[in-house]
Design a protein around this motif. Structure first.
Motif, PDB file in Angstrom:
ATOM      1  N   ARG A 184      -2.871  -6.642   4.818  1.00  0.00           N
ATOM      2  CA  ARG A 184      -3.962  -5.866   4.272  1.00  0.00           C
ATOM      3  C   ARG A 184      -2.489  -5.078   2.955  1.00  0.00           C
ATOM      4  O   ARG A 184      -3.383  -5.184   1.634  1.00  0.00           O
ATOM      5  CB  ARG A 184      -4.049  -5.456   4.671  1.00  0.00           C
ATOM      6  CG  ARG A 184      -5.942  -5.671   5.338  1.00  0.00           C
ATOM      7  CD  ARG A 184      -6.371  -4.113   6.100  1.00  0.00           C
ATOM      8  NE  ARG A 184      -7.337  -5.327   7.449  1.00  0.00           N
ATOM      9  CZ  ARG A 184      -9.268  -5.762   7.226  1.00  0.00           C
ATOM     10  NH1 ARG A 184      -9.455  -4.333   6.263  1.00  0.00           N
ATOM     11  NH2 ARG A 184      -9.679  -6.104   7.878  1.00  0.00           N
ATOM     12  N   ALA A 185      -1.792  -4.740   3.616  1.00  0.00           N
ATOM     13  CA  ALA A 185      -1.488  -4.185   2.131  1.00  0.00           C
ATOM     14  C   ALA A 185       0.071  -4.804   1.737  1.00  0.00           C
ATOM     15  O   ALA A 185       0.177  -4.886   0.795  1.00  0.00           O
ATOM     16  CB  ALA A 185       0.631  -3.996   3.236  1.00  0.00           C
ATOM     17  N   LEU A 187      -2.112  -7.430  -0.643  1.00  0.00           N
ATOM     18  CA  LEU A 187      -2.980  -7.101  -0.924  1.00  0.00           C
ATOM     19  C   LEU A 187      -3.302  -6.210  -1.878  1.00  0.00           C
ATOM     20  O   LEU A 187      -3.707  -5.710  -2.706  1.00  0.00           O
ATOM     21  CB  LEU A 187      -4.825  -7.875  -0.647  1.00  0.00           C
ATOM     22  CG  LEU A 187      -4.763  -8.877   0.490  1.00  0.00           C
ATOM     23  CD1 LEU A 187      -5.778  -8.971   1.100  1.00  0.00           C
ATOM     24  CD2 LEU A 187      -4.118 -10.054  -0.695  1.00  0.00           C
ATOM     25  N   ASP A 188      -3.202  -4.877  -1.176  1.00  0.00           N
ATOM     26  CA  ASP A 188      -2.841  -3.378  -1.733  1.00  0.00           C
ATOM     27  C   ASP A 188      -2.023  -2.827  -1.403  1.00  0.00           C
ATOM     28  O   ASP A 188      -1.999  -1.783  -0.293  1.00  0.00           O
ATOM     29  CB  ASP A 188      -4.708  -2.810  -1.587  1.00  0.00           C
ATOM     30  CG  ASP A 188      -4.840  -1.317  -1.930  1.00  0.00           C
ATOM     31  OD1 ASP A 188      -4.041  -0.872  -2.941  1.00  0.00           O
ATOM     32  OD2 ASP A 188      -5.504  -1.160  -1.889  1.00  0.00           O
ATOM     33  N   PRO A 189      -1.131  -2.706  -2.281  1.00  0.00           N
ATOM     34  CA  PRO A 189      -0.065  -1.768  -0.937  1.00  0.00           C
ATOM     35  C   PRO A 189       0.025  -0.969  -1.424  1.00  0.00           C
ATOM     36  O   PRO A 189       1.479   0.690  -1.007  1.00  0.00           O
ATOM     37  CB  PRO A 189       1.339  -2.712  -2.430  1.00  0.00           C
ATOM     38  CG  PRO A 189       0.878  -3.005  -3.766  1.00  0.00           C
ATOM     39  CD  PRO A 189      -0.346  -3.163  -2.976  1.00  0.00           C
ATOM     40  N   HIS A 190      -1.147   0.099  -2.412  1.00  0.00           N
ATOM     41  CA  HIS A 190      -0.719   1.614  -3.066  1.00  0.00           C
ATOM     42  C   HIS A 190      -2.143   1.710  -2.564  1.00  0.00           C
ATOM     43  O   HIS A 190      -3.270   2.496  -3.010  1.00  0.00           O
ATOM     44  CB  HIS A 190      -0.476   1.807  -4.108  1.00  0.00           C
ATOM     45  CG  HIS A 190       0.692   1.346  -4.541  1.00  0.00           C
ATOM     46  ND1 HIS A 190       2.063   1.636  -4.362  1.00  0.00           N
ATOM     47  CD2 HIS A 190       1.228   0.808  -5.535  1.00  0.00           C
ATOM     48  CE1 HIS A 190       2.789   1.263  -4.488  1.00  0.00           C
ATOM     49  NE2 HIS A 190       2.120   0.851  -5.282  1.00  0.00           N
ATOM     50  N   PRO A 191      -2.904   1.879  -1.321  1.00  0.00           N
ATOM     51  CA  PRO A 191      -3.962   2.081  -0.197  1.00  0.00           C
ATOM     52  C   PRO A 191      -4.262   3.537  -0.943  1.00  0.00           C
ATOM     53  O   PRO A 191      -3.584   3.991  -0.857  1.00  0.00           O
ATOM     54  CB  PRO A 191      -4.063   2.379   0.891  1.00  0.00           C
ATOM     55  CG  PRO A 191      -2.809   2.079   1.697  1.00  0.00           C
ATOM     56  CD  PRO A 191      -1.943   2.088   0.061  1.00  0.00           C
ATOM     57  N   THR A 192      -5.340   3.840  -1.569  1.00  0.00           N
ATOM     58  CA  THR A 192      -6.325   5.270  -1.653  1.00  0.00           C
ATOM     59  C   THR A 192      -5.859   6.323   0.044  1.00  0.00           C
ATOM     60  O   THR A 192      -6.243   5.655   0.835  1.00  0.00           O
ATOM     61  CB  THR A 192      -7.116   5.678  -1.776  1.00  0.00           C
ATOM     62  OG1 THR A 192      -8.437   4.792  -0.784  1.00  0.00           O
ATOM     63  CG2 THR A 192      -7.666   4.519  -3.842  1.00  0.00           C
ATOM     64  N   GLU A 195      -8.631   5.207   2.674  1.00  0.00           N
ATOM     65  CA  GLU A 195      -8.393   3.904   3.426  1.00  0.00           C
ATOM     66  C   GLU A 195      -7.413   4.118   4.525  1.00  0.00           C
ATOM     67  O   GLU A 195      -7.403   3.908   5.364  1.00  0.00           O
ATOM     68  CB  GLU A 195      -7.833   2.908   2.810  1.00  0.00           C
ATOM     69  CG  GLU A 195      -9.185   2.450   1.132  1.00  0.00           C
ATOM     70  CD  GLU A 195      -7.836   1.385   0.150  1.00  0.00           C
ATOM     71  OE1 GLU A 195      -8.922   0.319   0.523  1.00  0.00           O
ATOM     72  OE2 GLU A 195      -7.507   1.623   0.176  1.00  0.00           O
TER      73      GLU A 195
END
Length: 195
Positions: A184-185, A187-192, A195
């Motif tokens: 998952r990281a 796909l989205d290395p800067h989660p909000t 999350e």
């Protein structure tokens, strides 16, 4: 040794491709008597036989990773994880092998979690299972820390130090896989924060 291409990683552990140029390294780990005891295997294998088997493994449908220790300046191969899938039911058997010098440092737990992350989020498996010899208390604890749960027991199915012993069955379900996901990281290395 060529620089490994790491597919999934934490700060201290990474998974890369299974490599033909590491066959002698894999073979040396597999001949370690302590590893043979944990697998319940009694017979060593020649390097020639291992090299021949490697060609079959590279062409097979199983999912294999080389495990790397990333705590130093350069990635160092320290083991192998394998998923033996049964596509008809979306499950796989899990096998891990760590070099003696890598044990007891939490790298096996990290490698197992990374492999489960791949199994559930890339290979879309719904369950991963394993067998471990009942006297292997350290292995059982490591599998529990990685997310496996006890699922049953095969009575007198193995050998430990020349004595008959049970095998413990453990499983991990995709729906129970919690915590950080390296997939998952990616796909989205800067989660909000939500999350």
């Amino acid at each position: 040794m060529t620089e490994p291409a790491l597919w999934l990683a934490t700060e201290t552990c990474g998974l890369g491709s299974y490599r033909a140029d590491l066959v002698e390294t894999y073979w040396k780990w597999e001949q370690d008597p302590s590893l043979m005891i944990c697998y319940g295997r009694q017979v060593p294998e020649s390097l020639e036989a291992r090299a021949e088997g490697m060609q079959h493994q590279l062409r097979g449908a199983n999912i294999r990773f080389t495990v790397y220790d990333l705590s130093g300046a350069e990635p160092v191969p320290i083991g192998v994880t394998t998923l033996l899938p049964d596509e008809s039911v979306r499950t796989a058997e899990f096998v891990v092998m760590l070099a003696r010098e890598a044990r007891g440092r939490g790298l096996g737990v990290e490698a197992t979690r990374l492999t489960l992350d791949y199994a559930f989020h890339v290979a879309s498996l719904r369950m991963v299972w394993l067998k471990v010899l009942a006297p292997n208390a350290a292995g059982i604890k490591a599998y529990e820390r990685a997310g496996f749960q006890h699922a049953g027991r095969l009575r007198e199915a193995g050998y430990w130090l020349g004595q008959v012993c049970d095998e413990v069955l453990m499983d991990a379900l995709a729906r129970d896989f919690a915590g950080t996901s390296a997939v998952r990281a990616l796909l989205d290395p800067h989660p909000t924060a939500a999350e």
